[in-house]
Design a protein around this motif. Structure first.
Motif, mmCIF file in Angstrom:
data_model
loop_
_atom_site.group_PDB
_atom_site.id
_atom_site.type_symbol
_atom_site.label_atom_id
_atom_site.label_comp_id
_atom_site.label_asym_id
_atom_site.label_seq_id
_atom_site.Cartn_x
_atom_site.Cartn_y
_atom_site.Cartn_z
ATOM 1 N N MET A 1 0.857 -1.193 0.000
ATOM 2 C CA MET A 1 0.000 0.000 0.000
ATOM 3 C C MET A 1 0.883 1.229 0.000
ATOM 4 O O MET A 1 1.922 1.248 0.660
ATOM 5 C CB MET A 1 -0.882 0.014 1.269
ATOM 6 C CG MET A 1 -1.942 1.086 1.249
ATOM 7 S SD MET A 1 -3.227 0.726 0.041
ATOM 8 C CE MET A 1 -4.069 2.279 -0.033
ATOM 9 N N THR A 2 0.544 2.221 -0.709
ATOM 10 C CA THR A 2 1.344 3.433 -0.785
ATOM 11 C C THR A 2 1.060 4.333 0.399
ATOM 12 O O THR A 2 0.183 4.057 1.206
ATOM 13 C CB THR A 2 1.030 4.171 -2.095
ATOM 14 O OG1 THR A 2 -0.350 4.518 -2.102
ATOM 15 C CG2 THR A 2 1.354 3.308 -3.298
ATOM 16 N N GLN A 3 1.830 5.405 0.479
ATOM 17 C CA GLN A 3 1.616 6.432 1.497
ATOM 18 C C GLN A 3 0.177 6.914 1.413
ATOM 19 O O GLN A 3 -0.426 6.881 0.348
ATOM 20 C CB GLN A 3 2.596 7.583 1.238
ATOM 21 C CG GLN A 3 2.517 8.717 2.252
ATOM 22 C CD GLN A 3 3.189 8.325 3.543
ATOM 23 O OE1 GLN A 3 3.909 7.351 3.571
ATOM 24 N NE2 GLN A 3 2.951 9.069 4.600
ATOM 25 N N GLY A 335 6.413 8.095 6.731
ATOM 26 C CA GLY A 335 5.674 7.153 7.550
ATOM 27 C C GLY A 335 5.350 5.873 6.815
ATOM 28 O O GLY A 335 5.269 5.844 5.580
ATOM 29 N N ALA A 336 5.176 4.791 7.569
ATOM 30 C CA ALA A 336 4.810 3.494 7.014
ATOM 31 C C ALA A 336 3.889 2.782 7.980
ATOM 32 O O ALA A 336 3.857 3.100 9.182
ATOM 33 C CB ALA A 336 6.057 2.651 6.739
ATOM 34 N N ALA A 337 3.126 1.833 7.463
ATOM 35 C CA ALA A 337 2.224 1.052 8.303
ATOM 36 C C ALA A 337 2.304 -0.406 7.901
ATOM 37 O O ALA A 337 2.594 -0.742 6.748
ATOM 38 C CB ALA A 337 0.789 1.565 8.185
ATOM 39 N N PHE A 338 2.017 -1.284 8.863
ATOM 40 C CA PHE A 338 2.192 -2.718 8.683
ATOM 41 C C PHE A 338 1.013 -3.464 9.281
ATOM 42 O O PHE A 338 0.399 -3.022 10.257
ATOM 43 C CB PHE A 338 3.487 -3.185 9.356
ATOM 44 C CG PHE A 338 4.695 -2.381 8.963
ATOM 45 C CD1 PHE A 338 5.504 -2.773 7.904
ATOM 46 C CD2 PHE A 338 5.020 -1.204 9.640
ATOM 47 C CE1 PHE A 338 6.613 -2.029 7.541
ATOM 48 C CE2 PHE A 338 6.124 -0.447 9.273
ATOM 49 C CZ PHE A 338 6.923 -0.861 8.222
ATOM 50 N N ASP A 339 0.709 -4.619 8.667
ATOM 51 C CA ASP A 339 -0.345 -5.488 9.173
ATOM 52 C C ASP A 339 0.140 -6.142 10.460
ATOM 53 O O ASP A 339 1.209 -6.747 10.496
ATOM 54 C CB ASP A 339 -0.675 -6.554 8.132
ATOM 55 C CG ASP A 339 -1.925 -7.350 8.475
ATOM 56 O OD1 ASP A 339 -2.077 -7.745 9.649
ATOM 57 O OD2 ASP A 339 -2.739 -7.600 7.574
ATOM 58 N N LEU A 340 -0.639 -6.011 11.518
ATOM 59 C CA LEU A 340 -0.262 -6.571 12.814
ATOM 60 C C LEU A 340 -0.037 -8.074 12.733
ATOM 61 O O LEU A 340 0.849 -8.622 13.418
ATOM 62 C CB LEU A 340 -1.359 -6.266 13.846
ATOM 63 C CG LEU A 340 -1.182 -6.869 15.240
ATOM 64 C CD1 LEU A 340 -0.047 -6.172 15.977
ATOM 65 C CD2 LEU A 340 -2.479 -6.755 16.044
ATOM 66 N N GLY A 343 3.145 -8.410 9.451
ATOM 67 C CA GLY A 343 4.160 -7.414 9.142
ATOM 68 C C GLY A 343 4.159 -6.927 7.709
ATOM 69 O O GLY A 343 5.031 -6.134 7.325
ATOM 70 N N ASN A 344 3.210 -7.375 6.893
ATOM 71 C CA ASN A 344 3.159 -6.908 5.509
ATOM 72 C C ASN A 344 2.858 -5.411 5.469
ATOM 73 O O ASN A 344 1.970 -4.930 6.179
ATOM 74 C CB ASN A 344 2.090 -7.661 4.720
ATOM 75 C CG ASN A 344 2.450 -9.115 4.499
ATOM 76 O OD1 ASN A 344 3.626 -9.489 4.559
ATOM 77 N ND2 ASN A 344 1.454 -9.957 4.258
ATOM 78 N N PRO A 345 3.567 -4.645 4.628
ATOM 79 C CA PRO A 345 3.347 -3.199 4.570
ATOM 80 C C PRO A 345 1.943 -2.850 4.075
ATOM 81 O O PRO A 345 1.447 -3.455 3.125
ATOM 82 C CB PRO A 345 4.415 -2.715 3.578
ATOM 83 C CG PRO A 345 5.449 -3.786 3.571
ATOM 84 C CD PRO A 345 4.704 -5.073 3.788
#
Length: 618
Positions: A1-3, A335-340, A343-345
């Motif tokens: 997923m992008t920003q 910034g970045a985010a990940f699946d709990l 860990g997939n972005p």
């Protein structure tokens, strides 16, 4: 997923140029041999009965100067006329009454709005008839009710506050919000109850590990069985009742970020360095994001991403948080985010993203990004309430000019703090609090935090770093600075906790008084109650209390021993740099920064600890 996609329509960030690269922190080097605690070290006797002298401390994570003493006004404060506030982010603020400074003597509490005139002699010296007085009073009351209702509706205060699930927060500002603006029906519902005997005992101590330079050991969590704390290139779980090591998780490098929020089944996001610090390179980039099972000590996953200003290199992060099933990390690379779960972005930093980047995120009930755009000396700071799964902005608020940073105190309801124009002047990082409608992005209230009056603190450059500011019951709770107590004797300093209504920005009548020689340090919300530490005088032990968020009456939960050895250990921590956690009758104080031992250390110096633990009823 992008920003996350660009801001909502009609609210362009309008960047003004590129943002400068971050300055690396000071060099650091650990002692690779550290891994286990030092149990119950012997204490020197400095001569009990006198105020304990604090040892020289390294910068405890904040580096703030001592606060000026809390003062009293020399004359009663005169009410001020409401002023028309400036416009922020394209929204018209509701008119806010100007707050007089908090202190003594206080002004009589008045109902919101202008008061009706008191019936008295009319012009010419003739008195109004009783019937005419009743008619006038009734008309004025109707006008006040209608006027207040229109203001409240326009302010956004009538909206239902969004509720969320997510995990638990340890040492976090939020929790237990029930709405409302008065003392009735607020507070209560907390899980922490006093035991039959509130007298505590010291359970264990862990000495500071030897390091070659200043080393960050921020982060701490409590489970039913373990108190978990970063060490040097590791995370260690200690038995909550005995202090022995339950497990040790070795890491590739030093922990450099830890979430305040954990899942309901005790999983915590962390940041750590990819390699160990080896001379002469004492600093390593903070690039690795991971999830730790606090029950077992296992690293469930770890990952890194590229992009943003880092280009093809690993993006560097400075803080990490959790909201629902999203782990979010931010920093000057973006910034970045990940699946709990794996860990997939979910999104990554984007290069040349209109000269904007996500500094960091506030987690918990919601996910809020603090986004900076434009030039370093004149940036635009945006507060974006995000969809935690996609990163799409749900609403946006633009901070006023002069705000270079912002810190999120609570995501639902949304409350942020900032030092606008660097006017605080006390190193607290707070000149104002902003109560924002997270659904619409409209400002509900701006609360000015006088540096001489209030003791809450935020690290200006970190989004989720504020301490001693709690949100619940539709209120913002903050402590006052220390001031002289009622006796005027040496060591008689005290303070209070006061509350602001988040819909109006006004102080509420109720307050909590720490009492002579004690000082409140708010820790977290517990339902509608506040959990607070009462820092003690030299001849008493510290206390943990539960304060009803409506009546502001306190209930004692734990009281530490007066024993000089225990007091020395308890007072060896700086309250501006230590982490204090209380849960289920157990109280932990732990350090956030440790440094190389002083070469001229004296055997009579009070020993410095990584952790000190107290317990009652176990």
């Amino acid at each position: 997923m992008t920003q996350p996609p660009p801001p909502p329509p009609n609210q362009p960030p309008d960047p003004q140029g590129g943002f400068g690269a971050p300055t690396p922190p000071p060099p650091q080097q650990p002692d690779p041999g550290y891994g286990y605690p030092q149990q119950q070290p012997a204490q020197p006797d400095p001569g009990y009965g006198y105020p304990q002298q604090q040892p020289a401390q390294p910068d405890q994570g904040y580096g703030y100067p001592q606060q000026p003493p809390y003062g009293y006004p020399t004359a009663p404060q005169q009410p001020q006329q409401p002023q028309q506030p400036p416009q922020y982010g394209g929204y018209q603020q509701p008119q806010q009454p100007v707050q007089p400074p908090y202190g003594y003597p206080t002004q009589p509490q008045q109902a919101y709005g202008h008061q009706p005139p008191v019936a008295g002699p009319a012009a010419g010296g003739k008195k109004l008839s009783a019937q005419l007085q009743i008619v006038i009073a009734a008309v004025v009351a109707v006008v006040l009710i209608v006027g207040a209702g229109i203001w409240y509706a326009n302010s956004g205060g009538g909206d239902d506050e969004a509720k969320g699930s997510g995990g638990t927060s340890q040492g976090s500002a939020t929790g237990g919000d029930t709405g409302g603006t008065g003392g009735k029906g607020l507070g209560g519902g907390g899980k922490e109850k006093p035991s039959a005997d509130t007298k505590a005992k010291m359970v264990f101590q862990v000495g500071q590990p030897k390091v070659s330079d200043v080393t960050d050991v921020s982060g701490s969590w409590i489970t039913d069985k373990a108190f978990v704390k970063p060490g040097v290139n590791s995370i260690v779980g200690y038995d909550v009742d005995k202090g022995g090591v339950l497990w040790t998780l070795p890491l590739t490098g030093q922990v450099c970020g830890a979430s305040r929020h954990i899942t309901k089944d005790n999983k915590a996001p962390i940041l750590f360095e990819a390699t160990k610090r080896v001379a002469p390179r004492y600093y390593q980039p903070c690039t690795e994001v991971g999830l730790v099972d606090l029950n077992t000590g296992k690293l469930l996953w770890s990952t890194s991403v590229t992009g943003g200003t880092a280009g093809d290199q690993k993006a560097r992060f400075s803080e990490v948080t959790l909201s629902g099933t999203t782990v979010a990390a931010g920093g000057t690379d973006g910034g970045a985010a990940f699946d709990l779960a794996n860990g997939n972005p979910r999104w990554k930093p984007q290069a040349n993203d209109q000269n904007c980047y996500d500094m960091g995120y506030g987690g918990g009930e919601g996910l809020v990004a603090v986004r900076k755009c434009g030039a370093y000396d004149s940036p635009k700071v945006l507060i974006q309430n995000l969809n935690p799964t996609t990163g799409a902005p749900l609403s946006q608020f633009q901070m006023p000019a002069g705000a270079k940073y912002a810190s999120v105190i609570s995501t639902k309801p949304l409350v942020v703090a900032a030092d606008v124009g660097e006017t605080a002047g006390d190193g607290s990082g707070i000149s104002d609090f902003f109560s924002i409608d997270e659904k619409t992005g409209k400002l509900k209230a701006k609360i000015t935090a006088d540096a001489d009056q209030y003791a809450a603190r935020c690290r200006a450059t970190e989004v989720e770093s504020c301490t001693q500011a709690l949100v619940g019951n539709g209120r913002l709770y903050v402590p006052t600075e220390e001031h002289e107590g009622s006796t005027g004797e040496y060591g008689d300093e005290t303070n209070e906790i006061i509350a602001f209504d988040l819909a109006t920005g006004r102080t509420v009548p109720e307050k909590a008084d720490a009492g002579d020689k004690y000082t409140y340090v708010p820790l977290r919300m517990d339902g509608g109650n506040l959990i607070a530490y009462k820092a003690p005088p030299y001849d008493q032990g510290g206390r943990i209390v539960s304060i009803d968020g409506g009546t502001m009456k306190e209930t004692l939960l734990l009281e530490n021993p007066v024993d000089k050895t225990v007091h020395n250990a308890e007072s060896s921590f700086s309250l501006n740099g230590a982490e204090l956690l209380y849960q289920d009758g157990r109280f932990f104080i732990s350090e956030t920064l440790i440094s190389k031992p002083r070469e001229n250390a004296s055997p009579n110096d009070i020993k410095e600890y990584l952790i000190v633990s107290f317990s009652v009823g176990h």
